[in-house]
Design a protein around this motif. Structure first.
Motif, short mmCIF file in Angstrom:
data_model
loop_
_atom_site.label_atom_id
_atom_site.label_comp_id
_atom_site.label_asym_id
_atom_site.label_seq_id
_atom_site.Cartn_x
_atom_site.Cartn_y
_atom_site.Cartn_z
N ALA A 198 0.82 -1.21 0.00
CA ALA A 198 0.00 0.00 0.00
C ALA A 198 0.85 1.26 0.00
O ALA A 198 0.48 2.26 -0.63
N GLN A 199 1.97 1.25 0.71
CA GLN A 199 2.82 2.44 0.83
C GLN A 199 4.29 2.05 0.77
O GLN A 199 4.68 0.96 1.24
N VAL A 200 5.10 2.97 0.24
CA VAL A 200 6.54 2.72 0.07
C VAL A 200 7.31 3.95 0.51
O VAL A 200 6.99 5.08 0.11
N THR A 201 8.33 3.74 1.34
CA THR A 201 9.25 4.79 1.74
C THR A 201 10.66 4.27 1.54
O THR A 201 10.95 3.13 1.91
N ALA A 202 11.56 5.09 0.98
CA ALA A 202 12.90 4.60 0.70
C ALA A 202 13.94 5.71 0.82
O ALA A 202 13.64 6.89 0.60
N LEU A 203 15.15 5.30 1.18
CA LEU A 203 16.30 6.19 1.26
C LEU A 203 17.49 5.48 0.64
O LEU A 203 17.62 4.25 0.75
N MET A 209 23.85 1.82 -0.66
CA MET A 209 23.07 1.27 0.45
C MET A 209 21.65 1.84 0.39
O MET A 209 21.41 3.00 0.70
N THR A 210 20.73 1.01 -0.05
CA THR A 210 19.35 1.42 -0.28
C THR A 210 18.44 0.73 0.73
O THR A 210 18.48 -0.49 0.88
N HIS A 211 17.64 1.53 1.41
CA HIS A 211 16.75 1.02 2.46
C HIS A 211 15.31 1.33 2.07
O HIS A 211 14.96 2.48 1.78
N VAL A 212 14.49 0.30 2.07
CA VAL A 212 13.10 0.43 1.61
C VAL A 212 12.16 -0.14 2.67
O VAL A 212 12.38 -1.25 3.18
N GLY A 289 7.24 -4.28 -10.29
CA GLY A 289 7.75 -3.05 -10.89
C GLY A 289 7.14 -1.79 -10.30
O GLY A 289 7.84 -0.77 -10.12
N ARG A 290 5.86 -1.85 -9.98
CA ARG A 290 5.21 -0.68 -9.38
C ARG A 290 5.81 -0.36 -8.01
O ARG A 290 5.98 0.81 -7.65
N VAL A 291 6.13 -1.40 -7.24
CA VAL A 291 6.74 -1.19 -5.93
C VAL A 291 8.12 -0.56 -6.08
O VAL A 291 8.48 0.39 -5.37
N LEU A 292 8.92 -1.06 -7.02
CA LEU A 292 10.26 -0.52 -7.22
C LEU A 292 10.21 0.92 -7.73
O LEU A 292 11.00 1.77 -7.30
N ALA A 293 9.28 1.19 -8.65
CA ALA A 293 9.15 2.56 -9.16
C ALA A 293 8.74 3.52 -8.04
O ALA A 293 9.20 4.66 -7.98
N ALA A 294 7.87 3.05 -7.14
CA ALA A 294 7.47 3.88 -6.01
C ALA A 294 8.66 4.14 -5.09
O ALA A 294 8.83 5.24 -4.56
N ALA A 295 9.51 3.12 -4.89
CA ALA A 295 10.71 3.31 -4.07
C ALA A 295 11.64 4.33 -4.70
O ALA A 295 12.20 5.20 -4.02
N ALA A 296 11.82 4.25 -6.02
CA ALA A 296 12.67 5.22 -6.71
C ALA A 296 12.10 6.63 -6.58
O ALA A 296 12.85 7.60 -6.38
N GLU A 297 10.79 6.76 -6.68
CA GLU A 297 10.14 8.06 -6.53
C GLU A 297 10.30 8.58 -5.12
O GLU A 297 10.52 9.78 -4.89
N SER A 298 10.20 7.69 -4.13
CA SER A 298 10.37 8.09 -2.74
C SER A 298 11.79 8.60 -2.49
O SER A 298 11.99 9.60 -1.79
N ILE A 299 12.77 7.91 -3.06
CA ILE A 299 14.15 8.34 -2.89
C ILE A 299 14.38 9.72 -3.49
O ILE A 299 15.00 10.60 -2.87
N SER A 300 13.88 9.94 -4.69
CA SER A 300 14.11 11.21 -5.38
C SER A 300 13.29 12.35 -4.77
O SER A 300 13.75 13.50 -4.76
N GLY A 301 12.11 12.04 -4.26
CA GLY A 301 11.23 13.09 -3.76
C GLY A 301 11.21 13.26 -2.26
O GLY A 301 10.63 14.22 -1.74
N GLY A 302 11.83 12.32 -1.54
CA GLY A 302 11.88 12.42 -0.09
C GLY A 302 10.54 12.31 0.60
O GLY A 302 10.27 13.00 1.60
N ARG A 303 9.68 11.45 0.07
CA ARG A 303 8.35 11.31 0.67
C ARG A 303 7.84 9.90 0.52
O ARG A 303 8.36 9.11 -0.28
N THR A 304 6.83 9.56 1.30
CA THR A 304 6.18 8.27 1.20
C THR A 304 5.25 8.25 0.00
O THR A 304 4.52 9.22 -0.24
N ILE A 305 5.28 7.14 -0.75
CA ILE A 305 4.45 7.00 -1.94
C ILE A 305 3.34 6.02 -1.64
O ILE A 305 3.58 4.90 -1.16
#
Length: 307
Positions: A198-203, A209-212, A289-305
């Protein structure tokens, strides 16, 4: 079309790609499979295509369309953005698809492939390597049956830059890192147990070192730690589920990509013959793929997707 074991004919396969993964998994598995006619190889480098095809008595093709004309199915071992272009062409012509992970970087590209395959009655399987090993399939079935899981953890930390690593020169892996290389395997492992995300947050930090964090629809949380540039002392591959029954660790499995790819071919043949779709079909690949794309968006935008 029925398989040889059902009294039918072999599925004619074309291989697109000539890199390390094509050599390690795709080509030898296609050549060894009793229900496959390994027709030919296309590659961006014609010399490499000729070399790989020659090893297995197949034909090297310089033209993608010509290879598509001669086959029932394609196996693709190309970077995700290149794979997406080939897969869309093949699906549009009703060719069955055995794709590598991730299907594509862009959700829109993946959705177009899924739609084209559906419209043209093309079956599809995505090659999440370990998910095709019987030990992992049995473990996941047992874990789902137990139920009551509150948490998933996957640490997949390694390096493609070590001496002799065949993927060290992979441009797309260097650019996209562990999120897109080992991340698909991690997500594919937890989804059947913990359900949709439902939600993805990543740094992302130093050394890839990628944390999701994944919040699943049912409330469980998954923690992924991923890297393809980890220092040697940090390298590890551990996965586990935690819940009311305690901790259940994912068992280690032997590295047998040819056997795993053969099982993926089995799934594709069954689906192409009108049987059930593989659990690792194009729809599942799109979900990953949708989960990974959301993680990439979270990393670039600094927010939960939110998905």
């Amino acid at each position: 079309m029925r398989s040889i074991r059902e009294g039918g004919t072999a599925m004619r396969f074309g291989l697109f790609g000539t890199g390390p993964w094509a050599h390690l998994a795709h080509a030898p598995a296609l050549a060894a499979h009793q229900d496959v006619e390994f027709v030919g190889v296309w590659g961006r480098n014609p010399d490499k295509a000729a070399e790989l095809a020659g090893q297995y008595g197949a034909k090297a093709y310089s033209d993608q369309a010509a290879l598509l004309d001669d086959v029932d199915a394609v196996a693709i071992a190309l970077p995700p953005d290149v794979q997406a272009e080939v897969a869309l062409k093949a699906a549009g012509r009703g060719k069955h698809l055995l794709l590598d992970k991730p299907i594509a970087f862009a959700v829109e590209a993946t959705d177009a492939i899924v739609a084209a395959a559906r419209e043209n009655d093309a079956a599809g399987v995505v090659f999440f390597t370990r998910r095709f090993m019987p030990q992992i399939q049995e473990f996941l079935a047992e874990t789902v049956a137990i139920g009551g899981w509150l948490e998933g953890r996957v640490d997949h930390l390694g390096s493609i830059y070590g001496e002799g690593n065949p993927f060290g020169e992979s441009v797309w892996r260097k650019e996209s890192g562990g999120l897109w290389d080992v991340g698909p395997h991690a997500v594919a492992l937890v989804l059947p147990v913990l359900g949709p995300v439902a939600q993805v947050t990543a740094l992302a930090g130093d050394r890839d070192m990628t944390h999701v964090l994944l919040r699943h629809v049912g409330g469980a949380i998954t923690t992924l730690t991923l890297s393809v540039d980890a220092p040697p002392n940090l390298e590890r591959e551990d996965s586990s589920f935690h819940g009311e029954s305690g901790i259940r660790g994912v068992p280690p499995v032997p590295w047998e990509p040819v056997e795993a790819f053969g099982r993926a071919v089995d799934d594709l043949i069954v689906a192409a013959n009108g049987g059930p779709a593989s659990p690792l079909d194009l729809n599942f690949g799109a979900e990953v793929g949708r989960v990974l794309a959301a993680a990439a968006e979270s990393i670039s935008g600094g927010r939960t997707i939110t998905l």
